[in-house]
Design a protein around this motif. Sequence first.
Motif, PDB file in Angstrom:
ATOM      1  N   PHE A  23      -4.175   0.776  -1.696  1.00 55.52           N
ATOM      2  CA  PHE A  23      -3.448  -0.439  -2.046  1.00 55.52           C
ATOM      3  C   PHE A  23      -2.897  -0.335  -3.457  1.00 55.52           C
ATOM      4  CE2 PHE A  23      -6.283  -1.788   1.320  1.00 55.52           C
ATOM      5  CZ  PHE A  23      -5.404  -2.476   2.136  1.00 55.52           C
ATOM      6  N   VAL A  24      -1.711  -0.883  -3.650  1.00 59.79           N
ATOM      7  CA  VAL A  24      -1.070  -0.901  -4.959  1.00 59.79           C
ATOM      8  C   VAL A  24      -1.785  -1.942  -5.819  1.00 59.79           C
ATOM      9  CG1 VAL A  24       1.106  -1.364  -6.152  1.00 59.79           C
ATOM     10  CG2 VAL A  24       1.111  -0.206  -3.944  1.00 59.79           C
ATOM     11  N   PRO A  25      -2.069  -1.646  -7.089  1.00 56.07           N
ATOM     12  CA  PRO A  25      -2.765  -2.615  -7.941  1.00 56.07           C
ATOM     13  C   PRO A  25      -1.965  -3.918  -8.084  1.00 56.07           C
ATOM     14  CG  PRO A  25      -2.671  -0.473  -9.003  1.00 56.07           C
ATOM     15  CD  PRO A  25      -1.829  -0.383  -7.775  1.00 56.07           C
ATOM     16  N   ALA A  26      -2.646  -5.041  -7.906  1.00 56.77           N
ATOM     17  CA  ALA A  26      -2.002  -6.346  -8.017  1.00 56.77           C
ATOM     18  C   ALA A  26      -1.915  -6.812  -9.468  1.00 56.77           C
ATOM     19  CB  ALA A  26      -2.756  -7.373  -7.183  1.00 56.77           C
ATOM     20  N   GLU A  27      -2.814  -6.323 -10.305  1.00 54.89           N
ATOM     21  CA  GLU A  27      -2.788  -6.707 -11.720  1.00 54.89           C
ATOM     22  C   GLU A  27      -3.163  -5.500 -12.572  1.00 54.89           C
ATOM     23  OE1 GLU A  27      -6.989  -8.665 -12.811  1.00 54.89           O
ATOM     24  OE2 GLU A  27      -5.827  -9.843 -11.387  1.00 54.89           O
ATOM     25  N   ALA A  28      -2.741  -5.536 -13.794  1.00 57.85           N
ATOM     26  CA  ALA A  28      -3.007  -4.426 -14.715  1.00 57.85           C
ATOM     27  C   ALA A  28      -4.458  -4.463 -15.184  1.00 57.85           C
ATOM     28  CB  ALA A  28      -2.071  -4.504 -15.909  1.00 57.85           C
ATOM     29  N   LYS A  29      -4.964  -3.301 -15.525  1.00 53.17           N
ATOM     30  CA  LYS A  29      -6.317  -3.240 -16.075  1.00 53.17           C
ATOM     31  C   LYS A  29      -6.283  -3.662 -17.535  1.00 53.17           C
ATOM     32  CE  LYS A  29      -8.128   0.290 -13.040  1.00 53.17           C
ATOM     33  NZ  LYS A  29      -8.860   1.536 -12.931  1.00 53.17           N
ATOM     34  N   LYS A  30      -7.361  -4.287 -17.971  1.00 51.09           N
ATOM     35  CA  LYS A  30      -7.444  -4.704 -19.368  1.00 51.09           C
ATOM     36  C   LYS A  30      -8.792  -4.279 -19.934  1.00 51.09           C
ATOM     37  CE  LYS A  30      -8.183  -9.203 -17.469  1.00 51.09           C
ATOM     38  NZ  LYS A  30      -7.437  -9.818 -16.500  1.00 51.09           N
ATOM     39  N   ALA A  31      -8.831  -4.062 -21.197  1.00 48.25           N
ATOM     40  CA  ALA A  31     -10.056  -3.597 -21.846  1.00 48.25           C
ATOM     41  C   ALA A  31     -11.029  -4.753 -22.031  1.00 48.25           C
ATOM     42  CB  ALA A  31      -9.725  -2.971 -23.189  1.00 48.25           C
ATOM     43  N   VAL A  82       5.369   5.351   2.749  1.00 44.75           N
ATOM     44  CA  VAL A  82       4.844   6.690   3.017  1.00 44.75           C
ATOM     45  C   VAL A  82       5.465   7.660   2.018  1.00 44.75           C
ATOM     46  CG1 VAL A  82       4.658   8.539   4.712  1.00 44.75           C
ATOM     47  CG2 VAL A  82       4.547   6.156   5.454  1.00 44.75           C
ATOM     48  N   HIS A  83       4.611   8.384   1.312  1.00 47.36           N
ATOM     49  CA  HIS A  83       5.063   9.414   0.385  1.00 47.36           C
ATOM     50  C   HIS A  83       4.991  10.740   1.123  1.00 47.36           C
ATOM     51  CE1 HIS A  83       5.086   6.841  -3.187  1.00 47.36           C
ATOM     52  NE2 HIS A  83       4.051   6.240  -2.612  1.00 47.36           N
ATOM     53  N   SER A  84       6.147  11.350   1.330  1.00 48.07           N
ATOM     54  CA  SER A  84       6.185  12.584   2.099  1.00 48.07           C
ATOM     55  C   SER A  84       5.620  13.751   1.291  1.00 48.07           C
ATOM     56  CB  SER A  84       7.612  12.893   2.541  1.00 48.07           C
ATOM     57  OG  SER A  84       8.422  13.073   1.403  1.00 48.07           O
ATOM     58  N   VAL A  85       5.200  14.750   2.015  1.00 50.77           N
ATOM     59  CA  VAL A  85       4.607  15.936   1.401  1.00 50.77           C
ATOM     60  C   VAL A  85       5.722  16.920   1.066  1.00 50.77           C
ATOM     61  CG1 VAL A  85       2.984  17.825   1.752  1.00 50.77           C
ATOM     62  CG2 VAL A  85       2.546  15.595   2.771  1.00 50.77           C
ATOM     63  N   PRO A  86       5.801  17.389  -0.181  1.00 56.05           N
ATOM     64  CA  PRO A  86       6.833  18.369  -0.498  1.00 56.05           C
ATOM     65  C   PRO A  86       6.543  19.689   0.201  1.00 56.05           C
ATOM     66  CG  PRO A  86       5.391  18.051  -2.369  1.00 56.05           C
ATOM     67  CD  PRO A  86       4.992  17.040  -1.338  1.00 56.05           C
ATOM     68  N   PRO A  87       7.585  20.431   0.561  1.00 58.38           N
ATOM     69  CA  PRO A  87       7.338  21.707   1.247  1.00 58.38           C
ATOM     70  C   PRO A  87       6.664  22.710   0.323  1.00 58.38           C
ATOM     71  CG  PRO A  87       9.658  21.483   0.695  1.00 58.38           C
ATOM     72  CD  PRO A  87       9.010  20.173   0.361  1.00 58.38           C
ATOM     73  N   LYS A  88       5.799  23.515   0.924  1.00 64.70           N
ATOM     74  CA  LYS A  88       5.099  24.529   0.142  1.00 64.70           C
ATOM     75  C   LYS A  88       6.004  25.728  -0.049  1.00 64.70           C
ATOM     76  CE  LYS A  88       0.511  23.316   1.688  1.00 64.70           C
ATOM     77  NZ  LYS A  88      -0.696  23.763   2.339  1.00 64.70           N
ATOM     78  N   ARG A  89       6.095  26.187  -1.278  1.00 65.76           N
ATOM     79  CA  ARG A  89       6.885  27.376  -1.582  1.00 65.76           C
ATOM     80  C   ARG A  89       5.943  28.450  -2.101  1.00 65.76           C
ATOM     81  NH1 ARG A  89      10.064  24.388  -5.451  1.00 65.76           N
ATOM     82  NH2 ARG A  89      10.140  22.491  -4.296  1.00 65.76           N
ATOM     83  N   ALA A  93       0.850  -1.184   0.000  1.00 70.43           N
ATOM     84  CA  ALA A  93       0.000   0.000   0.000  1.00 70.43           C
ATOM     85  C   ALA A  93       0.884   1.232   0.000  1.00 70.43           C
ATOM     86  CB  ALA A  93      -0.907   0.000   1.218  1.00 70.43           C
ATOM     87  N   ARG A  94       0.256   2.361  -0.276  1.00 71.46           N
ATOM     88  CA  ARG A  94       0.971   3.629  -0.183  1.00 71.46           C
ATOM     89  C   ARG A  94       0.161   4.571   0.686  1.00 71.46           C
ATOM     90  NH1 ARG A  94       0.051   7.623  -4.822  1.00 71.46           N
ATOM     91  NH2 ARG A  94      -2.029   7.118  -5.502  1.00 71.46           N
ATOM     92  N   ILE A  95       0.871   5.365   1.467  1.00 66.89           N
ATOM     93  CA  ILE A  95       0.255   6.334   2.362  1.00 66.89           C
ATOM     94  C   ILE A  95       0.700   7.713   1.901  1.00 66.89           C
ATOM     95  CG2 ILE A  95       0.131   7.178   4.728  1.00 66.89           C
ATOM     96  CD1 ILE A  95       0.735   4.301   5.634  1.00 66.89           C
TER      97      ILE A  95
END
Length: 92
Positions: free
Chosen positions: A27-35, A74-81, A3-5
């Motif tokens: 949650f990270v996708p376990a399989e690719a989407k298909k048409a 965990v994806h950190s938040v970039p600082p606000k400029r 998963a990603r937070i």
Amino acid sequence: MQARIYKRPKNAMQSGKALVDQWILEFVPAEAKKADPLMGWAGSGDTQQQVQLKFPTEEAAQAYADNYGISAKVHSVPPKRLKIQAYADNFR
């Protein structure tokens, strides 16, 4: 299960700061989407892509992931400029 937070980003059409203090666990996708051959819609058999859990803090989201054995990144938040400028600067 992976998963990603991350912290909810501000919507491009949003000027206020409502709901930007929430942390999301996806949650990270376990399989690719298909048409689909008949309708042409994209889909997959992975139902965990539909789950999005909201938490008030990053620590709460990480504690949930640790409690249930989910490996979360965990994806950190970039600082606000802020670009501070006066209206008169447009005419220099």
